[in-house]
Enzyme design. Structure first.
Site, PDB file in Angstrom:
ATOM      1  N   HIS A  72      39.461  -5.489 -75.467  1.00  8.53           N
ATOM      2  CA  HIS A  72      39.338  -5.474 -76.923  1.00  8.53           C
ATOM      3  C   HIS A  72      38.872  -4.111 -77.421  1.00  8.53           C
ATOM      4  CE1 HIS A  72      39.555  -9.833 -78.417  1.00  8.53           C
ATOM      5  NE2 HIS A  72      40.033  -9.830 -77.180  1.00  8.53           N
ATOM      6  N   GLY A  78      40.628   2.936 -79.385  1.00 10.64           N
ATOM      7  CA  GLY A  78      40.599   3.498 -78.047  1.00 10.64           C
ATOM      8  C   GLY A  78      39.354   3.082 -77.280  1.00 10.64           C
ATOM      9  N   ASP A  80      36.219   3.559 -76.538  1.00  7.61           N
ATOM     10  CA  ASP A  80      35.116   4.387 -77.045  1.00  7.61           C
ATOM     11  C   ASP A  80      33.859   3.595 -77.372  1.00  7.61           C
ATOM     12  OD1 ASP A  80      35.915   2.997 -79.291  1.00  7.61           O
ATOM     13  OD2 ASP A  80      36.173   4.768 -80.560  1.00  7.61           O
ATOM     14  N   PRO A 169      46.702  -8.625 -79.235  1.00  6.03           N
ATOM     15  CA  PRO A 169      47.744  -9.650 -79.075  1.00  6.03           C
ATOM     16  C   PRO A 169      47.207 -11.046 -79.344  1.00  6.03           C
ATOM     17  CG  PRO A 169      47.035  -8.829 -76.941  1.00  6.03           C
ATOM     18  CD  PRO A 169      46.391  -7.951 -77.961  1.00  6.03           C
ATOM     19  N   HIS A 199      43.789 -13.293 -67.097  1.00  2.98           N
ATOM     20  CA  HIS A 199      43.593 -14.685 -67.510  1.00  2.98           C
ATOM     21  C   HIS A 199      43.378 -15.613 -66.316  1.00  2.98           C
ATOM     22  CE1 HIS A 199      45.498 -14.352 -71.801  1.00  2.98           C
ATOM     23  NE2 HIS A 199      44.316 -13.775 -71.691  1.00  2.98           N
ATOM     24  N   THR A 200      43.388 -15.070 -65.125  1.00  2.00           N
ATOM     25  CA  THR A 200      43.080 -15.891 -63.956  1.00  2.00           C
ATOM     26  C   THR A 200      41.609 -16.292 -63.935  1.00  2.00           C
ATOM     27  OG1 THR A 200      43.313 -16.046 -61.548  1.00  2.00           O
ATOM     28  CG2 THR A 200      42.527 -13.959 -62.410  1.00  2.00           C
TER      29      THR A 200
END
EC number: 1.11.1.7
Length: 330
Positions: A72, A78, A80, A169, A199-200
């Site tokens: 995220h 970027g 940062d 997304p 997502h595992t």
């Protein structure tokens, strides 16, 4: 969803645009280095690893929380550490709707690591670099691949909730939508598929995928691309009206970083629309199958993708600052 031949060039165009964007920032990225702190804070990786390990032993949610936070952070402004800034007006990046579900354990992990680093190397190591190291460390702690992390990022000077919209997304996106977002950050189709493998581990609130279980369409209440037995499992797990109800994204090995996520996609057991789309779409299906059949190939691609992700929008040199407190500008 199969992409028609007329549309097949669109994802490729987005990849080329993404690579162009990536080349535009290559000069600043070249200033990142695996041994950036060799003379100023040579033990930084060990210090961060020890702090992360201590936090992980307290709660396993440390792993998915920290990894998700890295993603995220990098996709907005970027890599940062702008996602850490706290605002009295609640208009900072972390206050955006898409970031309100970020788990507190992710913030706490980096803050504790920063405190440990500051005690040994005050004013030297950025919060952005500590987050990048912590993201790698949690992957290793849950059985995933170990990889080198490039360092030298500076902490950003901008953190606004208004800049988050459209940058991350959504769970309902198809492959074309995913490609557009990842390519805008210089990341390839393979990078996108590999990073989705995170997502595992982790969990999701039921409302993030409820549309696949109820009233999917006029004639089909459940998404037909979902395995019916799996759908019933989810319906039962989400029967509690509590809006905070959660389920594991990977029901087979929720606390282990492996390739079972891709095996689930092949078996039509992807939790989000954006997950299952990776197998349903012919442009990404072959890669999903390769990762499902070969864990080492997935680990290699994931390691490469994480390094590429860590280069997105970095501030280097005289850009940004080295924050004393990750939650506040100096």
């Amino acid at each position: 969803m199969d992409i028609r031949s007329d549309d097949a060039k669109k994802p490729m165009m987005m990849w080329f645009l993404g690579m162009l964007l990536f080349s535009m920032v290559a000069e600043s990225n070249a200033q990142l280095s695996e041994n950036y702190y060799a003379s100023t804070c040579p033990s930084v990786e060990l210090i961060v690893k020890q702090a992360v390990t201590t936090k992980f032993k307290q709660t396993v949610t440390t792993a998915p929380a920290t990894l998700r936070m890295f993603f995220h952070d990098c996709f907005v402004e970027g890599c940062d550490a702008s996602v850490f800034i706290a605002s009295e007006n609640e208009d900072a990046e972390k206050d955006a709707d898409d970031n309100k579900s970020l788990a507190g354990d992710g913030f706490d992990t980096v803050i504790k690591a920063k405190t440990a680093v500051e005690s040994q190397c005050p004013g030297v190591v950025s919060c952005a670099d500590i987050l990048a190291l912590a993201a790698r460390d949690v992957v290793v702690l849950v059985g995933g691949p170990e990889f080198k992390v490039e360092l030298g990022r500076r902490d950003g000077l901008v953190s606004k909730a208004s800049r988050v919209t459209g940058k991350l997304p959504e769970p309902g996106l198809d492959v074309r939508g995913l490609v557009q977002i990842f390519a805008s950050n210089g990341l390839s189709l393979t990078d996108m598929i590999a990073l989705s493998g995170a997502h595992t581990i982790g969990s999701s609130h039921c409302n993030r995928f409820a549309n696949r279980l109820h009233n999917f369409s006029t004639f089909m209440p459940v998404d037909p691309t979902m395995d019916p037995v799996y759908a019933q499992q989810l319906i039962q797990a989400c029967s509690d009206p509590n809006p905070d109800a959660v389920v594991d994204i990977d029901l087979t090995s929720r606390d282990t970083f492996d390739n079972s996520y891709y095996q689930n996609l092949v078996a039509r057991k992807g939790l989000f629309t954006s997950d299952q789309a990776l197998f349903n779409d012919l442009s990404s299906q072959a890669t999903v199958v390769r990762f499902a059949n070969n864990a080492e190939e997935f680990y290699s691609a994931f390691s490469s993708a994480m390094r590429n992700l860590g280069r997105v929008g970095v501030k280097v040199g005289n850009q940004g600052e080295i924050r004393r407190d990750c939650s506040a500008f100096n």
